[in-house]
Design an enzyme around this catalytic site. Structure first.
Site, PDB file in Angstrom:
ATOM      1  N   ASN A 180      46.742  41.052  23.322  1.00 49.78           N
ATOM      2  CA  ASN A 180      47.287  41.279  24.652  1.00 49.78           C
ATOM      3  C   ASN A 180      46.521  40.484  25.704  1.00 49.78           C
ATOM      4  O   ASN A 180      46.989  39.433  26.138  1.00 49.78           O
ATOM      5  CB  ASN A 180      47.277  42.777  24.967  1.00 49.78           C
ATOM      6  N   ASP A 181      45.359  40.971  26.084  1.00 47.74           N
ATOM      7  CA  ASP A 181      44.627  40.340  27.183  1.00 47.74           C
ATOM      8  C   ASP A 181      44.353  38.860  26.939  1.00 47.74           C
ATOM      9  O   ASP A 181      44.309  38.077  27.877  1.00 47.74           O
ATOM     10  CB  ASP A 181      43.302  41.075  27.410  1.00 47.74           C
TER      11      ASP A 181
END
Lengths: 467, 103
Positions: free
Chosen positions: A395-396
């Site tokens: 994600n990040d």
């Protein structure tokens, strides 16, 4: 019984073999050979120790019995541990090194004659300093690793535990250790020695509890480094070259890994240690505009269609893949794609997973050839020329905000340029933000198709739809 | 004037840090996990201290306070040595190159 000089030379040899063991890891081809060098170095060190003591009485039998007990436990763990649990295992092993260092130091303190360090309450000054530093670092490594283990295992919440005055307290305790060691040298009092160890245990706990789950790669590397320094401290006490060399190697290895991890998150080492990352409350106001932004979501059929018609696909795995145990299903999907002459590669961010290189091991376990797996800087330019990026469990590390929004907490962190692909498939359970607590802009891009499902289930469904 | 042996050990220590620095930078990032497990295994060479500690009690009795700490340390270090090397081996076996196999 062999002479001290001869055994010193053998210890040097085993130190060199350990250097070669690490050197072997520069490529997977030489790595197995490197591991054998390491094993050989260890055998030499142990055998030489037996020979130099030259005490072949009954106690030797006990030594061997205990060695075998430990070895059997270790071998059992090594064969049974699933690859997804490697971070916990390594943290657990670090704690053992730390505790062993503490015990050796205690033993040397109680019986200095056996180590040629003087006599009880008249231990050589230098040895006393070395053993207390070794014991203190060992104790910090032990309790810190236990906390890291509990956090990684999920027994303890990964959320940072902070309280006011925490850093001051750590500082005071840290200075306290040095002051106590100073008095220990003056008085040779065993009470002070025990106090040093107890305070160090406490410091280890206090150091790790404020550090959040996403920072675990740094923590593990850091504890790796500490375990090396502890071993080196004991090495000085025992005047043993093998231990000194090894301690220095392991210490610098862990330090470099910590540095690499920090750099991959664009965070300073100090800010990681001070902890509290991921506890920001800034995510609340972002939730509001999240609901308004349109998100395209699709199902396995859409994903299969997109990939079938692509000519190149880049897979971006993350920790979520490990949690969902999706690596084998993923491999199956990739096999199907390859049969259709689609070029598939894997892109790995340095902090994907919970420890350095975690994703690479998981993919290797799923029989993904290592020459299809690329690091961030090697593959980042390829996204622009690829048709589909398949983000699974990451994600990040894909968030374009890191490049565009200077106000974002992850601004400046190197990220994978996933959005440059013609289309992005993002497997995720919900729109919830990742560990950094920030919304991923990628979700709302026109070329992103969100696949809301468990990573493993979604991948399996895609496999079915590829037929 | 003679040089204190401590200085020699310190020299070894500092030079080894430099060796470690250059060797570890050359480790490929995909092998960072095996790197951690193997450093774990080799740092358990601390077992040599544990063995000395355990054998120290031999003259009067095999188990005294000091040697018991040694025996426990042997178990801890041995877990690490066997566990560390074997799990590294297991991981390294999995790293395979692309085979141009025909299905």
């Amino acid at each position: 019984m062999i002479s001290a000089n001869l055994s010193a030379i053998f210890y040097l040899v085993s130190g060199i073999l350990f250097i070669l063991a690490l050197r072997g890891l520069s490529s997977p081809d030489t790595s197995r050979q490197g591991n054998y060098f390491g094993i050989a170095g260890m055998i030499i060190a142990i055998v030489v120790t037996f020979l130099s003591i030259g005490n072949f009485s009954t106690s030797l039998i006990y030594v061997i019995i205990f060695l075998v007990i430990g070895g059997a436990i270790g071998a059992f763990i090594a064969f049974r541990i699933p690859m997804t649990a490697m971070p916990e295992l390594v943290a657990g092993f670090h704690s053992l090194v730390g505790l062993a260092a503490v015990f050796v130091a205690i033993s040397a303190f109680l019986n200095p004659e056996a180590f040629n360090l003087g006599s009880v309450s008249d231990i050589k000054l230098a040895s006393l300093i070395e053993m207390s530093i070794g014991a203190a670092v060992g104790a910090i490594t032990f309790s810190g690793s236990i906390i890291a283990f509990l956090k990684l295992r999920g027994i303890m919440s990964g959320a940072p535990i902070t309280f006011s005055g925490q850093h001051i307290l750590n500082l005071i305790l840290g200075i306290g250790i040095f002051v106590l060691i100073f008095y220990l040298c003056k008085t040779q009092s065993s009470n002070i020695f025990w106090t040093v160890i107890i305070i160090s245990f406490l410091v280890g706990v206090l150091l790790i509890i404020p550090i959040g789950g996403a920072d675990m790669p740094v923590v593990i590397s850091m504890l790796n480094s500490y375990s090396g320094w502890a071993a080196a401290g004991i090495g000085f006490t025992l005047e043993n070259t093998a231990l000194i060399i090894t301690g220095a190697l392991v210490g610098s290895s862990g330090a470099i890994l910590s540095y690499i991890m920090c750099k991959a998150m664009n965070r300073s080492f100090v800010s990681v240690i001070l902890g509290g990352f991921g506890a920001d409350n800034s995510s609340d106001n972002k939730k509001e505009n999240k609901d308004q932004k349109p998100v395209k979501s699709g199902n396995a059929e859409d994903a299969a269609f997109l990939m079938k018609n692509a000519s190149s696909v880049i897979i971006v795995p993350g920790y979520g893949m490990a949690v969902a145990q999706a690596q084998h299903a993923l491999r199956e999907m990739v096999d199907k794609l390859k049969k259709n002459d689609i070029k598939v590669t894997y892109a790995i961010h340095p902090v994907a997973g919970r420890m350095p290189g975690h994703m690479n091991v998981l993919l290797a376990e799923a029989n993904v050839p290592y020459d299809e797996v690329f690091e961030l800087e090697d593959i980042n330019n390829d996204f622009a020329n690829s048709d589909v990026a398949f983000v699974i469990g990451a994600n990040d590390v894909t968030n374009p905000v890191a490049k565009t929004d200077p106000k974002s907490p992850i601004f400046g962190m190197p990220v994978l340029d996933v959005e440059k692909c013609k289309s992005v498939l993002f497997v995720k359970r919900s729109l919830s933000p990742g560990y950094a607590g920030i919304d991923n802009e990628l979700f709302y891009k026109d070329n992103t198709l969100m696949l809301f499902a468990d990573a493993k289930k979604m991948t399996e469904d895609i496999v079915k739809n590829l037929d | 004037m003679e040089i204190d042996p401590f200085i020699f050990r310190l020299s070894i220590f500092i030079l080894s840090i430099f060796i470690g620095y250059y060797v570890v930078w050359s480790v490929t990032p995909s092998l960072h996990t095996p790197l951690m497990s193997v450093t774990n295994a080799i740092s358990s060479v601390i077992i040599v201290g544990a063995i000395i500690a355990a054998l120290s009690g031999a003259s009067d009795s095999i188990f005294n306070t000091s040697s018991i700490f040694g025996f426990i340390a042997i178990v801890l270090a041995a877990i690490n040595i066997f566990g560390g090397f074997l799990v590294t081996q297991r991981m390294l076996q999995m790293y395979k190159k692309k085979k141009d196999k025909k299905k």
